[in-house]
Structures are given as structure tokens and as C-alpha cells.
Design an enzyme around this catalytic site. Structure first.
Site, short mmCIF file in Angstrom:
data_model
loop_
_atom_site.label_atom_id
_atom_site.label_comp_id
_atom_site.label_asym_id
_atom_site.label_seq_id
_atom_site.Cartn_x
_atom_site.Cartn_y
_atom_site.Cartn_z
N SER A 78 37.25 -0.15 -20.61
CA SER A 78 36.74 -1.36 -21.25
C SER A 78 35.92 -1.04 -22.50
O SER A 78 35.99 -1.74 -23.50
CB SER A 78 35.87 -2.13 -20.26
N GLY B 205 53.93 -13.29 8.11
CA GLY B 205 54.22 -11.90 8.44
C GLY B 205 55.33 -11.33 7.58
O GLY B 205 55.26 -10.17 7.14
N GLU C 65 44.94 -4.28 -20.59
CA GLU C 65 44.77 -5.11 -21.79
C GLU C 65 43.47 -5.91 -21.75
O GLU C 65 43.42 -7.06 -22.16
CB GLU C 65 45.92 -6.12 -21.92
#
Lengths: 378, 262
Positions: free
Chosen positions: A131, A339, A362
Site C-alpha cells: 500500500s 454444502g 490495485e
């Protein structure tokens, strides 16, 4: 205000969806399980003009608008979000050249992608910098008649197959953002070392690796813009690419909804199809609502790009909302399948695994919110 | 060489068909139309012939409503040169359609060397138009073709018959051929193809222009309704060995009296 797509856009969508359904979906489970890179499918999509949608017409591209490219992106992701990551990575790598390259660089680097099938990688993230892209440690030093690149990149999509890298580094870490620069690198250059293919939760058919640069010599003319222009190029690239990434979340979410509708009408419990139970209906309604809202955001963010309007805020809305919605929708799809949904025999568990990554790459959903707040509070 | 391909626009295979409230036809408002899948083999075959004979001209012809010209545009995006559309309602009978196709082909002023079509449309499954058209043009015709070779004016086709056997026919052009799955692999329309298709000519005619009137109708639809829902199957418990004989005779009896299959 007109929300309708043009005739061509509808035809493009039909073609891309047909391709996704016939060529991608039938292989998506197997390629995911075995981690097979979809070379032939990628090439076939390229032959039809579905790849490298960002290349302008003057350099041999089809001259698509951003809106066209998100329509294609959504459709291909409908076929397989994992394969689409590989396809999209080409655009992500070529966009910095479209945005920051000189005429000569565009001819040299973009046009070959229109003449033959080629793969590209965008190399920004590092082991210690995700980041916080401004904290890049890879260095690009002046070596006289060439640049010298040193450093390590991480999570590089397509790295094992690429014919071209766009690499971000700094000319001086002390300059922070102002030192960041971007160079085009031939992956065959001496000193480039590829890491092993990452064993990922989802998007397993896309090839993701670390890349190490050891004194890699890069021609001087391969720098995009001037030294220090890299940050501006990267940010502008994200404004263009976030709607595209958001469109892939949209495609995956649409598939999850379509499968949920189909399954809920077939699966009978308490004597009626489960689609007759309000608990299931509410989940389906929620999916439809979130998809429609995502699509409007994605289309608007792309449309703003096409109008030359600054779309940073809307692109972040689109990326965060579409990917968070995709996560919720695919999770609910697994819930509707019960399930069976948890089993690899059925398609929805893969969608749920694939959705997770779109909230991360991104710009994470959290980073998107930082961007939004910065735009709103400035 | 003038190649004509007859295409029909049919509801997408995933469409949920609903008859109109008066039962006169089906609801068409929300239908997504696609090119009849068998016609895709015909278009592909025409384009393959064109690749071998670059001077060939491929015209796609369609009779139907104009609100969506998907099938013709798709064919042109795949590579057909031009298109012709006869505007009509979507519930014409095979005879009127064949007559309208013939009229549209004649309107182009070109003499057909080859007319290709799908062997059947997947909506009404009539399997008639190519044969009626051949009769109207007084041309030889083969249907359900799965193999095609061309040498000058000679065409050799393989036709699928019962039991998986193949009949081989040799014909001289002009011919009318109705194509089946397996003949080739239809190409996708490429994106540049879609862009180019915009500029290709699309002629439009009314039924009257091509000499078709209501009097040409041979078949009138009296009503459309959904088939009755299949009743649930019957289950017989034969786990108890002592009762098996009784259960089997019960099943055989029902197959005879109720299902009437034996």
C-alpha cells in the site's frame, strides 16, 4: 442522461461473453486447481482483439474507450476472474507507457503488442512495500549511458511469461515520491532473476512471482518521462486501471448471481425450490442491487476517464464497492449452494476465493477509503 | 462467385418461452436474439469458400423483424460482405420465408452460385426453408451436410443419415446446401470485425418489395401453448426379495396399460 450502451458496445459485450462462456469457463476449474497458465486462451483472446484494449488506434490498437474496456473486462471476468487477471495485467503494464511514454516509446513498446501475441508485467509492489508504494526501495541509478536497476519486486502478475516489464524504482530514496521513476525493461536482460510461482488462494491460473533485479542495465531511452515522473505516471495509471479492476469484480459477481438464481430454482427443500424461501430471495435481491450499483459506478468511473475528467474519487468508489460487493455476493452464493457450495465440484467456492484478491490488489479496499476521504476532505 | 447465406434470428437458447396471452405467438419483447446456431456453420462455410476464392462475394439474407439486426451484423462481423433484410413478422411460415428469401436474393441482381443455410432453425424446427428455396430456384439441394469440398464448379458434400452412415453427393453449382453441426468450427466475430461491419451495406426490403403477400401463407398458426408439465415419476420398492416378483408384474402391467409402451 443516457444509460444505454451503443450497438457496438452491445456487440462487443456479446462477443466477449460468448468467448468467456465457450473458451474460459470450461477450463476455469481445472486451470485453477492445477495452476495452469492459460497461454492458448490468452492468445485466442488477443487474436479476437479482446486484449490490450488501452493501446490507442495510432499505435495499432483498436481505439477503445475506457467504457469499452470495462465492458470487455466484466465479460471476460465472467468467464474466469483468475484468467482475467493475467489478461488485465497486460493493460496495467502498458498503461504507464500510454500515459507517460513519448511518441517514439509508444511506437517501440506498444505497437509490437498489436502485431504479435505478447505478455507484459507491471512491477511496482515490493516485499516491504504494498500500500505504501511511495516507499519503494528498488533503485534506478545513472550508469552513464544506461540505467542500473537494483532491488526486489513481489506479486508480479505474468512475470514468468512476460516479454516486457514496466519497473518502478527510485533515483534517490531520500526524495520519497519525487524520486520515483519508471523504466521499460526487457525481462531477458542479464541480472533478472524470477522467483518461484506463488501458491495462491485464488486466481491460481495467473502467474504471480517475485522478481529480483541485480545490476540490470536498462537503455537510457527506456525511462518513461523524466527521472522523478514515475509517481505521477503510477497515480494516473491507477485512475485508468481501477475501473478496469472493478469491472472484473463485477463480472465475477454477475456470475455468482446467475449461478445462484439457477441453483435456487433447482434445489428443492421443504417441498419447494429454495428460491421460494424469503431467506434466499433476500440474498438474491441484495446481490442484484449491489451488482447494479457496482456497474453504475464502474461505468461512470470509466466514462469520466473518457471525458478527460479527474476520476480519482469515483474510481476508488468503484474499485472498493465492486470488490467488497463481489466478496459479499460470492460468499452468499456459497451460502445458497450450502454444502455443495463448499465443494470444489461446484463453481461457487472458486468465485469466493477469487473475489478476495480483488479487495486486495490495485489498492486494498482500505486504501481506496483513504483515497476517498482525502478527496472528500481536501 | 456469388454466395448467399440465409440466416434466421432465433431466441437465445437460455430464453424462457412464454406464449402471448391470446396464444397467437410467443412474447418477443424481452427475448435476446441470436443467430440460429446451424446458420453459423453456413456462414463459416461461405467464409471458408471466400478464403479459397478471394473474388467471391458473401451476402447474408434474413427475413424477420427489424428491431434487432443482431444475426446479420454478426455475420458481417465474421466476414460476410453485405446483407439483405426483408422486414416481416417473426411468425411467417416456411413457404413465405423461402419466397421472401428468393425475392431478396433476386433483388441484389446477382445470380447465386451457392446458397447456404442451416439445416433447421432451433426455434420452430421446421427443416423446410432450404428445400423449398431450392425448389423455387429449381436448383439441386442437399441437407444435413457435414463435409464439403469444392473443385471448380464441382461440389462434393457428405450428408449424415440414420445410423451414423454418410452419403456422399457430387453436384455442380449452383446448389443449395443446408449445413449441420460438425461441418466446420464457426469463427468468432473479432472486435475489428465488429467495427468494420458497421460500414458494410445492409439493404432493407418489405415483404411486398420481394413479392410476398398474405396469400402465400401455406401454414397458419392456430395457437401457442406450453407443453403440459410432466407428472412426477412413480417409484416402486423392490428391496424386499419376497415381493420382487409381484412388483415386477405390477410395473409390466402399468407399462402395458398406462404408459402403453409395451
Amino acid at each position: 442522461m443516457d444509460f444505454s450502451l451503443s450497438t457496438e458496445q452491445r456487440e462487443i459485450r456479446e462477443l466477449a461473453l460468448k468467448f468467456a462462456r465457450n473458451e474460459m469457463t470450461p477450463h476455469s476449474q481445472e486451470f485453477d486447481e492445477k495452476g495452469i497458465f492459460p497461454t492458448d486462451i490468452f492468445k485466442k483472446a488477443w487474436e479476437l482483439g479482446l486484449i490490450n484494449t488501452c493501446i490507442p488506434a495510432e499505435y495499432g490498437g483498436a481505439g477503445f474507450s475506457s467504457l469499452d474496456s470495462v465492458i470487455i473486462g466484466e465479460s471476460l471476468a465472467y468467464g474466469c476472474m483468475g484468467m482475467n487477471t493475467s489478461f488485465m495485467a497486460n493493460d496495467l503494464a502498458l498503461l504507464p507507457i500510454v500515459i507517460g511514454g513519448s511518441d517514439e516509446q509508444k511506437k517501440k513498446f506498444l505497437t509490437p503488442f498489436t502485431e504479435e501475441f505478447r505478455i507484459a508485467s507491471f512491477c511496482l509492489t515490493e516485499p516491504g512495500n504494498g500500500s505504501d508504494a511511495g516507499g519503494i526501495k528498488t533503485t534506478i541509478k545513472d550508469g552513464g549511458d544506461h540505467w542500473i536497476v537494483n532491488g526486489e519486486k513481489m506479486w508480479i502478475t505474468n512475470a514468468g511469461h512476460a516479454n516486457l516489464f514496466v519497473v518502478y524504482g527510485t533515483i534517490d530514496p531520500a526524495l520519497k515520491h519525487k524520486g520515483i521513476s519508471a523504466v521499460v525493461v526487457d525481462p531477458k536482460t542479464a541480472g533478472i532473476e524470477l522467483g518461484k510461482k506463488e501458491d495462491k488462494m485464488g486466481h491460481r491460473s495467473s502467474d504471480t512471482r517475485g522478481v529480483r533485479f541485480n545490476n540490470v542495465k536498462v537503455p537510457k531511452e527506456n525511462m518513461l518521462g523524466k527521472p522523478g515522473d514515475g509517481w505521477a505516471i503510477a497515480m494516473s495509471t491507477l485512475d485508468h486501471s481501477r475501473p478496469l479492476v472493478a469491472s472484473s469484480a463485477l463480472g465475477g459477481a454477475q456470475r455468482a448471481l446467475d449461478l445462484s438464481i439457477q441453483y435456487s430454482k433447482e434445489r428443492v427443500q421443504f417441498g419447494v425450490p429454495i428460491s421460494k424461501h424469503q431467506a434466499v430471495q433476500f440474498m438474491i435481491a441484495e446481490m442484484g442491487m449491489k451488482i447494479e450499483a457496482s456497474r453504475l459506478l464502474v461505468h461512470k468511473a470509466a466514462w469520466m476517464c473518457d471525458q478527460g475528467l479527474k476520476n480519482t474519487e469515483i474510481a476508488s468508489y468503484a474499485k472498493a464497492f465492486a470488490s467488497d460487493s463481489c466478496m459479499q455476493i460470492t460468499t452468499d452464493a456459497v451460502q445458497i449452494y450450502g454444502g455443495y457450495g463448499y465443494s470444489k465440484e461446484y463453481p461457487v467456492e472458486k468465485l469466493m476465493r477469487d473475489a478476495k484478491l480483488i479487495q486486495i490488489y490495485e489498492g486494498t479496499s482500505q486504501i481506496q477509503r483513504l483515497v476517498m476521504a482525502r478527496e472528500l476532505l481536501k | 462467385m456469388n454466395i448467399f447465406v440465409c440466416v434466421k434470428q432465433v431466441p437465445d437458447t437460455e430464453t424462457k418461452i412464454t406464449p402471448t396471452s391470446d396464444g397467437s405467438f410467443i412474447e418477443t419483447a424481452s427475448i435476446k436474439w441470436i443467430m440460429n446456431p446451424y446458420d453459423e456453420y453456413a456462414v463459416e462455410q461461405a467464409l471458408l469458400i471466400k478464403t479459397a476464392n478471394p473474388a467471391a462475394n458473401v451476402t447474408v439474407v434474413r427475413v424477420g423483424s427489424v428491431k434487432d439486426t443482431e444475426a446479420l451484423r454478426t455475420a458481417m462481423a465474421m466476414g460476410a460482405d453485405d446483407a439483405s433484410l426483408v422486414e416481416a413478422t417473426d411468425n411467417l411460415d416456411s413457404y413465405s420465408i423461402a419466397k421472401a428469401l428468393k425475392g431478396a436474393i433476386e433483388k441484389t441482381g446477382k445470380t447465386p452460385d451457392m446458397i447456404l443455410a442451416g439445416k433447421q432453425a432451433i426455434d420452430d424446427d421446421c427443416l423446410q426453408v432450404p428445400q423449398i428455396l431450392a425448389q423455387m430456384f429449381n436448383l439441386p439441394s442437399v441437407s444435413v451436410i457435414v463435409g464439403f469440398e469444392m473443385n471448380g464448379n464441382t461440389v462434393k458434400v457428405k450428408r449424415e443419415v440414420e445410423g451414423g452412415a454418410l452419403e456422399v453427393y457430387e453436384l455442380s453449382t449452383p446448389v443449395v446446401l443446408a449445413c449441420n453441426k460438425g461441418l466446420n468450427t464457426p469463427r468468432y466475430a473479432s472486435l475489428p470485425g465488429i467495427m468494420k461491419a458497421k460500414k458494410k451495406p445492409l439493404a432493407q426490403h418489405s415483404l411486398a418489395d420481394v413479392g410476398v403477400s398474405d396469400a402465400d401463407r401455406r401454414v397458419k398458426y392456430s395457437g401457442f401453448k406450453l407443453p403440459p408439465e410432466k407428472p412426477a415419476g412413480k417409484k416402486f420398492d423392490a428391496t424386499d426379495a419376497a415381493k420382487q416378483k409381484e412388483v415386477v408384474s405390477q410395473v409390466v402391467g402399468l407399462l402395458r396399460t398406462e404408459a402403453k409402451v409395451i
